[in-house]
Design a protein around this motif. Sequence first.
Motif, PDB file in Angstrom:
ATOM      1  N   MET A  77       0.820  -1.203   0.000  1.00  0.00           N
ATOM      2  CA  MET A  77       0.000   0.000   0.000  1.00  0.00           C
ATOM      3  C   MET A  77       0.855   1.255   0.000  1.00  0.00           C
ATOM      4  SD  MET A  77      -3.057   1.217  -0.155  1.00  0.00           S
ATOM      5  CE  MET A  77      -4.275   0.028   0.435  1.00  0.00           C
ATOM      6  N   ARG A  78       1.954   1.245   0.743  1.00  0.00           N
ATOM      7  CA  ARG A  78       2.864   2.393   0.731  1.00  0.00           C
ATOM      8  C   ARG A  78       3.442   2.612  -0.666  1.00  0.00           C
ATOM      9  NH1 ARG A  78       7.458   1.416   4.515  1.00  0.00           N
ATOM     10  NH2 ARG A  78       8.052   3.524   3.830  1.00  0.00           N
ATOM     11  N   ALA A  79       3.755   1.515  -1.331  1.00  0.00           N
ATOM     12  CA  ALA A  79       4.294   1.615  -2.687  1.00  0.00           C
ATOM     13  C   ALA A  79       3.266   2.233  -3.632  1.00  0.00           C
ATOM     14  CB  ALA A  79       4.716   0.233  -3.178  1.00  0.00           C
ATOM     15  N   LEU A  80       2.019   1.792  -3.554  1.00  0.00           N
ATOM     16  CA  LEU A  80       0.980   2.321  -4.440  1.00  0.00           C
ATOM     17  C   LEU A  80       0.748   3.810  -4.202  1.00  0.00           C
ATOM     18  CD1 LEU A  80      -1.665  -0.566  -4.430  1.00  0.00           C
ATOM     19  CD2 LEU A  80       0.061  -0.042  -6.163  1.00  0.00           C
ATOM     20  N   ARG A  81       0.769   4.213  -2.944  1.00  0.00           N
ATOM     21  CA  ARG A  81       0.559   5.627  -2.641  1.00  0.00           C
ATOM     22  C   ARG A  81       1.699   6.481  -3.188  1.00  0.00           C
ATOM     23  NH1 ARG A  81      -0.976   6.275   3.580  1.00  0.00           N
ATOM     24  NH2 ARG A  81      -1.223   8.427   2.874  1.00  0.00           N
ATOM     25  N   TYR A  82       2.918   5.947  -3.106  1.00  0.00           N
ATOM     26  CA  TYR A  82       4.071   6.672  -3.643  1.00  0.00           C
ATOM     27  C   TYR A  82       3.978   6.778  -5.166  1.00  0.00           C
ATOM     28  CZ  TYR A  82       8.904   7.784  -4.855  1.00  0.00           C
ATOM     29  OH  TYR A  82      10.029   8.379  -5.368  1.00  0.00           O
ATOM     30  N   ALA A 133      16.264   1.576 -18.226  1.00  0.00           N
ATOM     31  CA  ALA A 133      15.362   1.553 -17.071  1.00  0.00           C
ATOM     32  C   ALA A 133      13.909   1.370 -17.509  1.00  0.00           C
ATOM     33  CB  ALA A 133      15.495   2.847 -16.267  1.00  0.00           C
ATOM     34  N   VAL A 134      13.096   0.979 -16.552  1.00  0.00           N
ATOM     35  CA  VAL A 134      11.652   0.901 -16.763  1.00  0.00           C
ATOM     36  C   VAL A 134      10.970   1.742 -15.691  1.00  0.00           C
ATOM     37  CG1 VAL A 134      11.722  -1.404 -17.783  1.00  0.00           C
ATOM     38  CG2 VAL A 134      11.422  -1.159 -15.311  1.00  0.00           C
ATOM     39  N   THR A 135       9.780   2.177 -15.979  1.00  0.00           N
ATOM     40  CA  THR A 135       8.995   2.915 -14.998  1.00  0.00           C
ATOM     41  C   THR A 135       7.806   2.064 -14.557  1.00  0.00           C
ATOM     42  OG1 THR A 135       7.630   3.970 -16.700  1.00  0.00           O
ATOM     43  CG2 THR A 135       9.635   5.125 -16.009  1.00  0.00           C
ATOM     44  N   VAL A 136       7.222   2.458 -13.457  1.00  0.00           N
ATOM     45  CA  VAL A 136       6.093   1.728 -12.894  1.00  0.00           C
ATOM     46  C   VAL A 136       4.905   2.671 -12.814  1.00  0.00           C
ATOM     47  CG1 VAL A 136       5.265   0.359 -10.949  1.00  0.00           C
ATOM     48  CG2 VAL A 136       7.714   0.384 -11.498  1.00  0.00           C
ATOM     49  N   GLU A 137       3.760   2.217 -13.300  1.00  0.00           N
ATOM     50  CA  GLU A 137       2.533   2.997 -13.239  1.00  0.00           C
ATOM     51  C   GLU A 137       1.430   2.173 -12.590  1.00  0.00           C
ATOM     52  OE1 GLU A 137       1.433   4.398 -17.074  1.00  0.00           O
ATOM     53  OE2 GLU A 137       3.364   5.386 -17.462  1.00  0.00           O
ATOM     54  N   ILE A 138       0.551   2.850 -11.909  1.00  0.00           N
ATOM     55  CA  ILE A 138      -0.578   2.172 -11.286  1.00  0.00           C
ATOM     56  C   ILE A 138      -1.693   2.008 -12.318  1.00  0.00           C
ATOM     57  CG2 ILE A 138      -1.764   4.251 -10.464  1.00  0.00           C
ATOM     58  CD1 ILE A 138      -2.295   2.739  -7.832  1.00  0.00           C
ATOM     59  N   GLU A 141      -7.849   0.964 -12.475  1.00  0.00           N
ATOM     60  CA  GLU A 141      -8.757   0.339 -11.510  1.00  0.00           C
ATOM     61  C   GLU A 141      -8.221   0.468 -10.088  1.00  0.00           C
ATOM     62  OE1 GLU A 141      -7.465  -1.101 -14.141  1.00  0.00           O
ATOM     63  OE2 GLU A 141      -9.170  -1.345 -15.519  1.00  0.00           O
ATOM     64  N   THR A 142      -6.939   0.183  -9.907  1.00  0.00           N
ATOM     65  CA  THR A 142      -6.349   0.276  -8.568  1.00  0.00           C
ATOM     66  C   THR A 142      -6.280   1.725  -8.106  1.00  0.00           C
ATOM     67  OG1 THR A 142      -5.079  -1.753  -8.861  1.00  0.00           O
ATOM     68  CG2 THR A 142      -4.280  -0.200  -7.209  1.00  0.00           C
ATOM     69  N   HIS A 143      -5.989   2.624  -9.048  1.00  0.00           N
ATOM     70  CA  HIS A 143      -5.952   4.050  -8.704  1.00  0.00           C
ATOM     71  C   HIS A 143      -7.296   4.497  -8.145  1.00  0.00           C
ATOM     72  CE1 HIS A 143      -4.565   8.348 -10.030  1.00  0.00           C
ATOM     73  NE2 HIS A 143      -4.855   8.251  -8.748  1.00  0.00           N
ATOM     74  N   ARG A 144      -8.366   4.098  -8.799  1.00  0.00           N
ATOM     75  CA  ARG A 144      -9.706   4.477  -8.330  1.00  0.00           C
ATOM     76  C   ARG A 144      -9.984   3.893  -6.948  1.00  0.00           C
ATOM     77  NH1 ARG A 144     -11.112   3.788 -13.887  1.00  0.00           N
ATOM     78  NH2 ARG A 144     -11.642   1.605 -13.509  1.00  0.00           N
ATOM     79  N   GLU A 145      -9.567   2.659  -6.723  1.00  0.00           N
ATOM     80  CA  GLU A 145      -9.838   2.013  -5.439  1.00  0.00           C
ATOM     81  C   GLU A 145      -9.062   2.674  -4.307  1.00  0.00           C
ATOM     82  OE1 GLU A 145     -11.692  -0.504  -2.809  1.00  0.00           O
ATOM     83  OE2 GLU A 145     -12.120  -0.061  -4.918  1.00  0.00           O
ATOM     84  N   VAL A 146      -7.805   3.020  -4.560  1.00  0.00           N
ATOM     85  CA  VAL A 146      -7.011   3.697  -3.529  1.00  0.00           C
ATOM     86  C   VAL A 146      -7.607   5.065  -3.220  1.00  0.00           C
ATOM     87  CG1 VAL A 146      -4.750   4.669  -2.970  1.00  0.00           C
ATOM     88  CG2 VAL A 146      -4.897   2.440  -4.085  1.00  0.00           C
ATOM     89  N   ARG A 147      -8.035   5.781  -4.247  1.00  0.00           N
ATOM     90  CA  ARG A 147      -8.672   7.080  -4.022  1.00  0.00           C
ATOM     91  C   ARG A 147      -9.973   6.927  -3.241  1.00  0.00           C
ATOM     92  NH1 ARG A 147      -7.623  11.675  -6.699  1.00  0.00           N
ATOM     93  NH2 ARG A 147      -9.839  12.161  -6.848  1.00  0.00           N
ATOM     94  N   ARG A 148     -10.713   5.866  -3.501  1.00  0.00           N
ATOM     95  CA  ARG A 148     -11.995   5.662  -2.826  1.00  0.00           C
ATOM     96  C   ARG A 148     -11.804   5.386  -1.341  1.00  0.00           C
ATOM     97  NH1 ARG A 148     -15.315   1.922  -0.979  1.00  0.00           N
ATOM     98  NH2 ARG A 148     -13.804   0.262  -1.324  1.00  0.00           N
ATOM     99  N   THR A 149     -10.701   4.772  -0.970  1.00  0.00           N
ATOM    100  CA  THR A 149     -10.473   4.402   0.428  1.00  0.00           C
ATOM    101  C   THR A 149      -9.527   5.387   1.106  1.00  0.00           C
ATOM    102  OG1 THR A 149      -8.738   2.867  -0.326  1.00  0.00           O
ATOM    103  CG2 THR A 149     -10.948   1.974   0.026  1.00  0.00           C
ATOM    104  N   MET A 150      -8.237   5.233   0.856  1.00  0.00           N
ATOM    105  CA  MET A 150      -7.252   6.064   1.535  1.00  0.00           C
ATOM    106  C   MET A 150      -7.344   7.522   1.098  1.00  0.00           C
ATOM    107  SD  MET A 150      -6.011   3.709   3.386  1.00  0.00           S
ATOM    108  CE  MET A 150      -4.664   4.568   4.193  1.00  0.00           C
ATOM    109  N   GLY A 151      -7.604   7.755  -0.176  1.00  0.00           N
ATOM    110  CA  GLY A 151      -7.677   9.129  -0.661  1.00  0.00           C
ATOM    111  C   GLY A 151      -8.825   9.902  -0.033  1.00  0.00           C
TER     112      GLY A 151
END
Length: 203
Positions: A77-82, A133-138, A141-151
């Motif tokens: 969860m900390r990783a997703l928020r970052y 290098a590669v980048t990481v994106e959320i 669907e997960t972005h919406r769920e994190v915003r719905r709860t923690m956001g």
Amino acid sequence: MTSARDDARRNARRISESLTDPRIIDPRQELVRHDDLSEDELTQIVRLLGAMREWREADQRLSFESRTHMKLNETDMRALRYIIASMNADVPVTAGALSDHLHISTASTTKLLDRLERAGHVVRRPHPTDRRAVTVEITPETHREVRRTMGLQHARRFEVVRALSPNDRDTVTRFLQELSATTLAAVPMPGGHPDPQEVAPAD
């Protein structure tokens, strides 16, 4: 006439509500001196400590419920928020940056990203300027769920803080900073040696 079970429950509740009261947890004042305080002062301090405990427990419950619903652990969860914060700031997220933020090894970060990718929470993409290098994106669907709860919860906390006066914000900020400093001091182990598990770097 109350039963023994009712008495036991009432006593258990009384003790649970008194876990921040030095009159209960340190009656001989071996750690906390409180005989120089009036009853009103002591009651006020205990109320504040109790409110802090309630906030901590409520925050832990929310975090646990959100992580359980999404089948994530705390580091996930900390990783997703970052990642969300970095994407909002138009900053590419690399595995190295994530490793630094989470204070975990490169190998642990790779395992974390593999797990999040398999679960459909993140995707890896080529870095826009660095071919190595590669980048990481959320994922959306997960972005919406994190915003719905923690956001949403963060937005509510923001409103509570905004309602304070500037002086009160300064007071609360100073209080929390001084409180945080108390948790950073290592607790000495018997014999004066620190616990190796307390000083070992997180992996």
